[in-house]
Design a protein around this motif. Structure first.
Motif, PDB file in Angstrom:
ATOM      1  N   ALA A  52     -99.168  28.196  54.841  1.00  0.00           N
ATOM      2  CA  ALA A  52     -97.834  28.235  55.444  1.00  0.00           C
ATOM      3  C   ALA A  52     -96.915  27.428  54.534  1.00  0.00           C
ATOM      4  N   SER A  53     -95.859  28.045  54.067  1.00  0.00           N
ATOM      5  CA  SER A  53     -94.986  27.350  53.123  1.00  0.00           C
ATOM      6  C   SER A  53     -93.898  26.538  53.809  1.00  0.00           C
ATOM      7  N   SER A  54     -93.840  26.601  55.143  1.00  0.00           N
ATOM      8  CA  SER A  54     -92.880  25.767  55.859  1.00  0.00           C
ATOM      9  C   SER A  54     -93.402  25.484  57.269  1.00  0.00           C
ATOM     10  N   ILE A  55     -92.816  24.439  57.857  1.00  0.00           N
ATOM     11  CA  ILE A  55     -93.104  24.053  59.236  1.00  0.00           C
ATOM     12  C   ILE A  55     -91.754  23.873  59.925  1.00  0.00           C
ATOM     13  N   ARG A  56     -91.650  24.393  61.137  1.00  0.00           N
ATOM     14  CA  ARG A  56     -90.426  24.216  61.918  1.00  0.00           C
ATOM     15  C   ARG A  56     -90.779  23.584  63.257  1.00  0.00           C
ATOM     16  N   THR A  57     -89.904  22.708  63.716  1.00  0.00           N
ATOM     17  CA  THR A  57     -90.060  22.125  65.048  1.00  0.00           C
ATOM     18  C   THR A  57     -88.681  21.941  65.663  1.00  0.00           C
ATOM     19  N   HIS A  58     -88.639  21.940  66.982  1.00  0.00           N
ATOM     20  CA  HIS A  58     -87.407  21.715  67.728  1.00  0.00           C
ATOM     21  C   HIS A  58     -87.646  20.461  68.556  1.00  0.00           C
ATOM     22  N   CYS A  59     -86.735  19.510  68.478  1.00  0.00           N
ATOM     23  CA  CYS A  59     -87.013  18.185  69.034  1.00  0.00           C
ATOM     24  C   CYS A  59     -85.754  17.583  69.645  1.00  0.00           C
ATOM     25  N   GLN A  60     -85.940  16.809  70.718  1.00  0.00           N
ATOM     26  CA  GLN A  60     -84.823  16.094  71.351  1.00  0.00           C
ATOM     27  C   GLN A  60     -84.892  14.593  71.151  1.00  0.00           C
ATOM     28  N   ARG A  61     -86.069  14.063  70.910  1.00  0.00           N
ATOM     29  CA  ARG A  61     -86.242  12.607  70.908  1.00  0.00           C
ATOM     30  C   ARG A  61     -85.838  12.005  69.555  1.00  0.00           C
ATOM     31  N   PRO A  62     -84.844  11.106  69.535  1.00  0.00           N
ATOM     32  CA  PRO A  62     -84.360  10.526  68.277  1.00  0.00           C
ATOM     33  C   PRO A  62     -85.455   9.835  67.465  1.00  0.00           C
ATOM     34  N   GLY A  63     -86.353   9.105  68.120  1.00  0.00           N
ATOM     35  CA  GLY A  63     -87.424   8.425  67.386  1.00  0.00           C
ATOM     36  C   GLY A  63     -88.365   9.403  66.711  1.00  0.00           C
ATOM     37  N   LEU A  64     -88.681  10.499  67.377  1.00  0.00           N
ATOM     38  CA  LEU A  64     -89.553  11.518  66.800  1.00  0.00           C
ATOM     39  C   LEU A  64     -88.849  12.250  65.662  1.00  0.00           C
ATOM     40  N   ILE A  65     -87.555  12.478  65.815  1.00  0.00           N
ATOM     41  CA  ILE A  65     -86.776  13.097  64.727  1.00  0.00           C
ATOM     42  C   ILE A  65     -86.852  12.222  63.479  1.00  0.00           C
ATOM     43  N   ARG A  66     -86.698  10.918  63.644  1.00  0.00           N
ATOM     44  CA  ARG A  66     -86.790  10.005  62.495  1.00  0.00           C
ATOM     45  C   ARG A  66     -88.177  10.054  61.859  1.00  0.00           C
ATOM     46  N   LEU A  67     -89.245  10.121  62.679  1.00  0.00           N
ATOM     47  CA  LEU A  67     -90.599  10.230  62.123  1.00  0.00           C
ATOM     48  C   LEU A  67     -90.748  11.497  61.288  1.00  0.00           C
ATOM     49  N   TYR A  68     -90.254  12.599  61.803  1.00  0.00           N
ATOM     50  CA  TYR A  68     -90.307  13.847  61.036  1.00  0.00           C
ATOM     51  C   TYR A  68     -89.544  13.699  59.714  1.00  0.00           C
ATOM     52  N   GLN A  69     -88.356  13.119  59.775  1.00  0.00           N
ATOM     53  CA  GLN A  69     -87.558  12.966  58.551  1.00  0.00           C
ATOM     54  C   GLN A  69     -88.270  12.097  57.521  1.00  0.00           C
ATOM     55  N   ARG A  70     -88.951  11.073  57.950  1.00  0.00           N
ATOM     56  CA  ARG A  70     -89.693  10.208  57.016  1.00  0.00           C
ATOM     57  C   ARG A  70     -90.837  10.956  56.345  1.00  0.00           C
ATOM     58  N   GLN A  71     -91.300  12.050  56.952  1.00  0.00           N
ATOM     59  CA  GLN A  71     -92.375  12.854  56.377  1.00  0.00           C
ATOM     60  C   GLN A  71     -91.833  14.060  55.608  1.00  0.00           C
TER      61      GLN A  71
END
Length: 92
Positions: A52-71
């Motif tokens: 899979a050349s990409s991963i998509r997620t839909h998220c509401q929680r600001p802390g989880l969004i930051r974790l995703y961005q750090r990765q």
């Protein structure tokens, strides 16, 4: 290989979609839980192992969004339910 390590607990639903260019996009939905950081790293490895050349997620929680961005996930928009849409793209 999915492995339960005791570092994460919660609910995760994964599925694969075909993008318009024919590539695979892994879609991840995380429910309530804890230990998302090691799961997100595993998710990237899982996507690569399954071509899979990409991963998509839909998220509401600001802390989880930051974790995703750090990765390496980028915010790409917002869906109709006002969830933030994030995408990781494999740079190989």
């Amino acid at each position: 290989m999915l492995q339960i390590t005791g570092e994460a607990e919660g609910l995760a639903v994964l599925w694969c979609e075909r993008r318009q260019d024919g590539g695979r996009e892994l879609v991840a939905a995380l429910g309530a839980g804890q230990g998302a950081r090691p799961f997100i790293r595993w998710l990237i490895d899982f996507a690569r192992a399954n071509r899979a050349s990409s991963i998509r997620t839909h998220c509401q929680r600001p802390g989880l969004i930051r974790l995703y961005q750090r990765q390496g996930f980028d915010i790409i928009g917002q869906d109709d339910s006002h969830y933030t849409i994030l995408r990781w793209a494999d740079g190989r």
